[in-house]
Design an enzyme around this catalytic site. Sequence first.
Site, mmCIF file in Angstrom:
data_model
loop_
_atom_site.group_PDB
_atom_site.id
_atom_site.type_symbol
_atom_site.label_atom_id
_atom_site.label_comp_id
_atom_site.label_asym_id
_atom_site.label_seq_id
_atom_site.Cartn_x
_atom_site.Cartn_y
_atom_site.Cartn_z
ATOM 1 N N MET A 124 0.855 -1.204 0.000
ATOM 2 C CA MET A 124 0.000 0.000 0.000
ATOM 3 C C MET A 124 0.886 1.247 0.000
ATOM 4 O O MET A 124 1.028 1.938 0.999
ATOM 5 C CB MET A 124 -0.895 -0.045 1.248
ATOM 6 C CG MET A 124 -1.842 1.108 1.369
ATOM 7 S SD MET A 124 -3.218 0.952 0.254
ATOM 8 C CE MET A 124 -4.332 2.096 1.063
ATOM 9 N N GLY A 125 1.469 1.518 -1.160
ATOM 10 C CA GLY A 125 2.285 2.725 -1.291
ATOM 11 C C GLY A 125 1.546 3.766 -2.102
ATOM 12 O O GLY A 125 0.317 3.830 -2.067
ATOM 13 N N ILE B 64 0.879 4.095 -5.285
ATOM 14 C CA ILE B 64 -0.129 3.584 -6.234
ATOM 15 C C ILE B 64 -1.245 2.860 -5.478
ATOM 16 O O ILE B 64 -2.435 2.996 -5.801
ATOM 17 C CB ILE B 64 0.530 2.663 -7.277
ATOM 18 C CG1 ILE B 64 1.558 3.465 -8.095
ATOM 19 C CG2 ILE B 64 -0.526 2.049 -8.195
ATOM 20 C CD1 ILE B 64 2.407 2.622 -9.009
ATOM 21 N N ARG C 56 5.077 -6.839 -9.730
ATOM 22 C CA ARG C 56 6.098 -7.441 -10.585
ATOM 23 C C ARG C 56 5.794 -8.935 -10.691
ATOM 24 O O ARG C 56 5.400 -9.574 -9.708
ATOM 25 C CB ARG C 56 7.498 -7.237 -9.990
ATOM 26 C CG ARG C 56 8.082 -5.837 -10.235
ATOM 27 C CD ARG C 56 8.498 -5.630 -11.678
ATOM 28 N NE ARG C 56 9.183 -4.357 -11.923
ATOM 29 C CZ ARG C 56 8.561 -3.248 -12.294
ATOM 30 N NH1 ARG C 56 7.228 -3.248 -12.424
ATOM 31 N NH2 ARG C 56 9.229 -2.141 -12.520
ATOM 32 N N GLU D 106 8.513 -12.240 -18.622
ATOM 33 C CA GLU D 106 7.906 -11.238 -19.518
ATOM 34 C C GLU D 106 8.864 -11.039 -20.691
ATOM 35 O O GLU D 106 10.046 -10.854 -20.474
ATOM 36 C CB GLU D 106 7.728 -9.890 -18.789
ATOM 37 C CG GLU D 106 6.538 -9.840 -17.892
ATOM 38 C CD GLU D 106 6.352 -8.442 -17.280
ATOM 39 O OE1 GLU D 106 6.859 -7.457 -17.832
ATOM 40 O OE2 GLU D 106 5.719 -8.377 -16.233
ATOM 41 N N HIS E 91 1.796 -5.824 -19.300
ATOM 42 C CA HIS E 91 2.532 -4.814 -18.524
ATOM 43 C C HIS E 91 2.239 -3.414 -19.063
ATOM 44 O O HIS E 91 3.135 -2.675 -19.470
ATOM 45 C CB HIS E 91 4.035 -5.110 -18.572
ATOM 46 C CG HIS E 91 4.786 -4.467 -17.440
ATOM 47 N ND1 HIS E 91 5.926 -5.007 -16.891
ATOM 48 C CD2 HIS E 91 4.551 -3.330 -16.755
ATOM 49 C CE1 HIS E 91 6.371 -4.210 -15.926
ATOM 50 N NE2 HIS E 91 5.562 -3.192 -15.827
#
Length: 349
Positions: free
Chosen positions: A155-156, A158, A237, A266, A285
């Site tokens: 929970m930063g 973003i 990620r 990816e 992504h």
Amino acid sequence: MEKKPLVVVNGLVRKDAIAYLKEHVDVRQWTEKTVMPRETLKEWLVDADGLWCVRPLDVDGDLVKNAPNLKVIAQAAVGYDNVKIDELTAAGIPYGNTPGVLNETVAELAFTLIATASRRILENANFVKEGRWAQRPSNIKGFDLSRRTLGIIGMGAIGVSISRRARAFGMTVVYHNRNQRIDDKIHKTTYMELDDLLATSDVVCVMAPLTDETYHMCDEAFFKKMKNTALFVNVGRGPIVDTDALISALKTGEIDYAALDVTDPEPLPADHPLLDVENCLIVPHIGSYTDRTRYDMSILTADNIIAGVHKKPLKTCVNEEVNYKKPEMDVESALEELKKAGVDLADFD
Ligand SMILES: NC(=O)c1ccc[n+]([C@@H]2O[C@H](COP(=O)([O-])OP(=O)(O)OC[C@H]3O[C@@H](n4cnc5c(N)ncnc54)[C@H](O)[C@@H]3O)[C@@H](O)[C@H]2O)c1
Ligand SMILES: O=C(O)[C@H](O)CO
């Protein structure tokens, strides 16, 4: 005439950002469609003052050890799991990332994934397109978001933007971080230990960085702790998730559905088993991929590089301890500046 600093760009970036960069520095750019060979990049860096890093590239002490003039490295991304920050700090090289400018865009994508998956929009739209409107199976009706619980892991900046959207949809928001935030009352969010979050949440959304601690955090035991009816979303990620464990959890009904913006590896190869899983929605992504946000990230990266090659402070520096400092202005110079600006110093007597 003073020689312009030289900046190496090891791949393709926005043309408008390169044009802007070229107004301030000389640029040597790898323009092939292939990934620039690491040894070739190291040769180019021998004369370079700055590096605009384009993934995939492992940025570490080895990359910069023969780059005596290198004053700054920057990348158009907020995540920097491809960078050994401590090794750049040891080399005295500040690293610029792009926090903040992408928060809303990424949060919009994350919540779009949550809303799309919760109502099985992709499957329902395909039934209509395939002429099977009336033959839709009953098990793809999805679920309401309102009155449900969203659990955010990481929970930063973003995560907070995602929580605002969830609250607007009538969701309860809980989160797990390394530490409890001090602004829960403002955001109407609740800190939980990870196991409690997994047992409580109808939607689990990963928005954490990839670190040694978060690598494969979402493993078999993790998915077993989630509700069988739960939706799993990853916008952080790919390697935070043990992909084999996710595939198994989806196929055995351990969890109901997954929506991913990031995967491991990816790009996903066309024959990857994750692509055979029906209850899994994947996008490539694209969290920050809107024209305006990519522009903002690219210009911020260029600004970080332009500042760094001139030994001026980067706007957004991860390793502040080696960021360049604003020159201390002595009083005489300050007064001189004020006079030049037409300020009547008598006003201050
Ligand atoms: N999919 C995309 O296109 C996209 C776009 C931007 C960012 N990201 C990823 O999202 C990450 C977060 O971006 P941000 O700007 O919100 O960063 P941020 O630093 O503001 O927030 C990261 C949060 O993760 C938490 N965290 C760190 N380690 C943790 C752990 N072990 N367990 C639980 N929480 C942990 C931190 O406490 C922090 O609150 C980036 O590092 C990047 O990897 C992905
Ligand atoms: O970290 C980020 O900013 C995104 O993943 C884009 O690379």
